[in-house]
Scaffold this motif. Structure first.
Motif, PDB file in Angstrom:
ATOM      1  N   GLU A  82      -2.695   4.149  -8.625  1.00 62.51           N
ATOM      2  CA  GLU A  82      -1.465   3.547  -8.122  1.00 62.51           C
ATOM      3  C   GLU A  82      -0.550   4.609  -7.512  1.00 62.51           C
TER       4      GLU A  82
ATOM      5  N   TYR B 103       0.510   5.329  -3.407  1.00 67.13           N
ATOM      6  CA  TYR B 103       1.865   5.514  -2.877  1.00 67.13           C
ATOM      7  C   TYR B 103       1.944   6.781  -2.024  1.00 67.13           C
TER       8      TYR B 103
ATOM      9  N   TRP C 159      11.256   6.263  -1.852  1.00 68.02           N
ATOM     10  CA  TRP C 159      11.925   5.195  -2.595  1.00 68.02           C
ATOM     11  C   TRP C 159      13.380   5.531  -2.912  1.00 68.02           C
TER      12      TRP C 159
ATOM     13  N   LYS D 143      11.638  -0.064   1.637  1.00 68.04           N
ATOM     14  CA  LYS D 143      10.935  -0.362   0.380  1.00 68.04           C
ATOM     15  C   LYS D 143       9.912  -1.476   0.569  1.00 68.04           C
ATOM     16  N   ARG D 144      10.273  -2.462   1.371  1.00 68.31           N
ATOM     17  CA  ARG D 144       9.323  -3.547   1.643  1.00 68.31           C
ATOM     18  C   ARG D 144       8.110  -3.023   2.407  1.00 68.31           C
TER      19      ARG D 144
ATOM     20  N   GLN E 199       5.764  -0.853   0.187  1.00 72.72           N
ATOM     21  CA  GLN E 199       4.996  -1.680  -0.744  1.00 72.72           C
ATOM     22  C   GLN E 199       3.877  -2.419  -0.017  1.00 72.72           C
ATOM     23  N   ASN E 200       4.165  -2.859   1.207  1.00 72.21           N
ATOM     24  CA  ASN E 200       3.111  -3.490   2.012  1.00 72.21           C
ATOM     25  C   ASN E 200       1.997  -2.495   2.305  1.00 72.21           C
TER      26      ASN E 200
ATOM     27  N   TRP F 147       1.254   0.133   0.507  1.00 67.58           N
ATOM     28  CA  TRP F 147       0.588   0.386  -0.779  1.00 67.58           C
ATOM     29  C   TRP F 147      -0.465  -0.695  -1.032  1.00 67.58           C
ATOM     30  N   ASN F 148      -0.110  -1.926  -0.797  1.00 70.11           N
ATOM     31  CA  ASN F 148      -1.070  -3.025  -0.965  1.00 70.11           C
ATOM     32  C   ASN F 148      -2.232  -2.903   0.019  1.00 70.11           C
TER      33      ASN F 148
ATOM     34  N   LYS G 245       0.070  -2.477 -10.656  1.00 72.24           N
ATOM     35  CA  LYS G 245       1.456  -2.730 -10.274  1.00 72.24           C
ATOM     36  C   LYS G 245       2.039  -1.487  -9.613  1.00 72.24           C
ATOM     37  N   PHE G 246       2.919  -1.734  -8.664  1.00 71.50           N
ATOM     38  CA  PHE G 246       3.549  -0.626  -7.945  1.00 71.50           C
ATOM     39  C   PHE G 246       4.361   0.230  -8.910  1.00 71.50           C
TER      40      PHE G 246
END
Length: 784
Positions: free
Chosen positions: A244, A248, A261, A269-270, A273-274, A276-277, A298-299
């Motif tokens: 995880e 990042y 962050w 931040k959005r 996270q996108n 990261w996914n 989980k992030f």
């Protein structure tokens, strides 16, 4: 007749040729036919000859041959380039130096730039973490030849045609660019990158290249390489990184500062996270991670940056903002391929940045926030006080120089710069943009009357906005649900009447309003041109609002706030555009808005804090208050003839993830209004640094000092009873140049205006409480 003659006869219609009677006749016929052929050749034959020559010149065989010839020539040239281009030693940019930051007078502000890099063997990095970088940047890394021909060709074309940078490089190419070459954007550099990448891929194993890539890449926070990044973001060694955490760090490489962050806004931040996914999903797709494990991940939020004592107070905000401005310029002028590359170039050091920041004004602005806000906040007594953030920017409207900036209490405690953040609503500080658009477009009301400072509007709260007789489904509430009845545009601006400006926006056309907002300096890209925008519901920063009002102060000539004065580097040249641009709205429109905004100060929502401030020494002032829906932000942006300052207060939960929160009861006030703390900060700062003898030179005959063409009939609901006695008498709708209002409704005698002769007397009326006076703290309506 022979068979041939029979065929020709059938082709002519089936008739046989007449027999000849002498041997001379055929000869004559042949001679005549040849002559006819020659004559035909001189006519139609000539036209056909040109076409036939073109056809002979551009035959498919010749075109195909030319194409293959050029291909062979290109291949030959590439082979020669491949043979003569060696793999070079590491580039000189790896020698990191310090950066020096100076105030406008040359005094030292800060010195930064200690290299944070530690090389680790690839074997020390867990295999799954290694694969996060491959999944993020180059899924075919283990199979490709080190280059992306299509992406490189695209990049070469864009560089050659001047269209800017183009992504698509492989991990190998990125490593070559970072370690062996420079960041310059030239066709020669890109060709070298291609050749060296091919050679490196043939001569070195993939693990060697991957290790080089993750050890030389820039991750933000001054961290080069995965070991430094692991420590900077998670306080662990690279060998202890989880998948995880690795995902990042891999995602971070796309935009280190934007995705950090600690300083990223909601959009950053959005996006991270996108990303990261995306990394983890690619790992599942490649078979490097099971779906069950992926679904359980989980992030993991990174830890805040380690404190650098040299960045304490306002220094960190100024340094980081200057870095960001330099990085954007490096990309804009083509020196850097993208922001990530530019950030690495800046952190590599060797820069001397002289800022436009005036040392004395910077100290004065910091002191004003301390005395007018911070000293009145007590988080132990009122927990909401810990959620109040302040940001401010001061700009010279004649040069565009940012002469002072307040980013927060302390950079080491709050890394996000409140002066440049764009995630809070500017609220009613947007209303002058609506009026500017109305004046610039020469707009008319629904009944065909020109919109001026004296135009009468219906100020009834919750009044349905109409367009050509049709209700548009928008009925904004005025502050405290107050009805103003028929009032002038001037009065509506003074008291920040939502219902008037919502209707005015539709009268002008919201697309025109948003267009003018963009011209003045707001970022309106992607925003919907809907009536709700009249309440200032878009995001904006104090820096942006200072630019908008500076353009008004500069008589409609565009002002783009500039933090950097000059930049020096031993191997690069950076030039900045002139902060003063072209005329974006007419001087008449800009000056009329300025004239109207003097009424807000002298007879409106900013009267208590600005007009009546004992430190005011004759300065002429124009400005506008703003308080957003649910009291999450409060503003005052105002200006004198020689200086513009925008102050914003923002409700931000002091606990992660720091959502926006209301500021009710902060500082002991029922509601934090724009005419309260923001205007008080503004006045304490501005009246100590602006000249007292300058006057607005306005090209207008309408505004705050002009008597309305008609006396409106005022009807309004009873004003809510305040929770404590007001500190000032309620303002009136009289001219701002008239004397202080009397408690009666009798006409006031004329008074001498500071800019014009005394206007005729104007009837006064009962007005709502001045901005900042006690109101119902649980009524979260958009106000001033």
């Amino acid at each position: 007749m022979g068979r041939a003659e029979e065929r020709r006869a059938r082709q002519r219609g089936g008739h046989r040729a007449a027999p000849t009677s002498s041997s001379a006749t055929p000869a004559a016929g042949v001679t005549g036919g040849r002559a006819a052929a020659r004559r035909a050749a001189k006519g139609g034959g000539r036209a056909k000859d040109g076409k036939s020559r073109i056809r002979r010149l551009f035959t498919w065989k010749k075109m195909l041959g030319t194409f293959f010839g050029l291909c062979l020539l290109g291949i030959g040239a590439f082979i020669v380039l491949y043979l003569v281009t060696p793999i070079p030693p590491a580039n000189a940019d790896a020698k990191v130096q310090s950066n020096i930051y100076k105030y406008s007078n040359g005094d030292l502000l800060a010195r930064t730039g200690t290299l944070n890099r530690e090389i680790v063997n690839l074997a020390e990095v867990p295999k799954p973490v290694q694969r996060t970088f491959v999944a993020a940047e180059n899924k075919t890394f283990y199979q490709d030849s080190g280059v992306d021909l299509r992406g490189t060709a695209r990049g070469l074309f864009n560089t050659f045609t001047g269209k800017g940078a183009q992504g698509g490089s492989t991990i190998t190419q990125q490593y070559v660019k970072n370690y062996y070459l420079t960041q310059e954007q030239t066709v020669t550099r890109k060709l070298k990158e291609l050749v060296i990448s091919l050679k490196l891929d043939r001569e070195k194993p993939k693990d060697y290249i991957l290790a080089g890539y993750i050890n030389t890449s820039y991750y933000g926070r001054g961290a080069y390489g995965i070991q430094a990044a692991a420590q900077a973001y998670y306080r662990v060694d690279a060998q202890d990184l989880s998948v995880e955490q690795g995902a990042y760090l891999a995602a971070l490489l796309q935009a280190p500062n934007q995705y950090d962050w600690a300083i990223a806004g909601p959009e950053g931040k959005r996006l991270v996270q996108n990303r990261w996914n995306y990394v983890l999903d690619n790992m599942v797709e490649e078979g490097w991670l099971s779906k069950d494990k992926r679904d359980a991940m989980k992030f993991e939020v990174p830890k805040p940056p380690l404190n650098d004592p040299s960045m304490e107070g306002q220094t960190g905000y100024l340094v980081k903002s200057a870095d960001a401005a330099l990085e954007r310029r490096l990309v804009a002028q083509g020196t850097a391929e993208d922001i990530k590359t530019a950030q690495a170039m800046v952190d590599q050091g060797g820069w001397t940045l002289t800022l436009n920041v005036d040392k004395k004004k910077q100290a004065a602005l910091t002191e004003a926030v301390k005395t007018q806000l911070n000293s009145k906040l007590d988080p132990k007594k009122r927990p909401v006080d810990a959620d109040v953030q302040a940001g401010a920017v001061s700009v010279d409207p004649k040069t565009g120089a940012v002469v002072a900036m307040y980013g927060g209490k302390n950079y080491l405690d709050h890394y996000l710069n409140n002066a440049t953040r764009t995630d809070y609503q500017p609220a009613s500080t947007f209303k002058p943009v609506i009026l500017a658009a109305a004046l610039e477009e020469k707009a008319e009301t629904q009944d065909g009357k020109p919109i001026t400072a004296n135009t009468i509007y219906d100020g009834t709260s919750k009044r349905q906005v109409v367009d050509n007789g049709t209700k548009v489904g928008f009925a904004p509430e005025n502050e405290d649900d107050e009805d103003y009845g028929k009032i002038t545009v001037q009065r509506a601006m003074n008291d920040s009447v939502n219902s008037v400006f919502a209707q005015m926006g539709v009268d002008v056309g919201m697309s025109e309003v948003m267009k003018v907002g963009g011209l003045l300096g707001l970022d309106t890209k992607g925003l919907q041109a809907v009536p709700a925008q009249t309440l200032g519901t878009m995001g904006a920063s104090p820096l942006e609002m200072a630019g908008v009002y500076a353009t008004l102060d500069n008589h409609g000539k565009k002002v783009t706030p500039a933090l950097i004065k000059s930049v020096e580097h031993n191997s690069r040249t950076v030039t900045f555009p002139d902060p003063i641009g072209e005329q974006v709205i007419s001087p008449e429109a800009a000056d009329t808005v300025t004239s109207v905004l003097t009424g807000v100060v002298d007879d409106g929502t900013a009267k208590r804090s600005v007009q009546d401030n004992p430190k005011r020494d004759g300065q002429q002032v124009a400005g506008k208050t703003g308080t957003s829906d649910d009291n999450k932000s409060a503003w005052f942006t105002g200006y004198t003839p020689d200086l513009v300052t925008s102050v914003g207060l923002f409700g931000e939960d002091n606990k992660p993830p720091h959502p926006q929160v209301p500021m009710y009861k902060a500082g002991g006030e029922p509601r934090v209004n724009g005419g309260g703390f923001p205007a008080q900060i503004w006045a304490a700062y501005m009246f100590g640094v602006t000249a007292t003898d300058t006057k607005f030179d306005l090209d207008t005959d309408q505004g705050a000092a002009v008597r309305p063409t008609a006396t409106p009939t005022i009807t309004q609901r009873p004003t809510p009873t305040p929770t404590k006695d007001p500190t000032t008498a309620p303002p009136t709708s009289a001219s701002p140049t008239s004397p202080s209002p009397t408690p009666t409704n009798s006409p006031t005698p004329p008074s001498q205006s500071p800019t014009t002769s005394a206007p005729p007397s104007i009837p006064t009326t009962t007005s709502p409480p001045a901005d900042g006076e006690p109101v119902d703290p649980f009524n979260p309506d958009e106000d001033q």
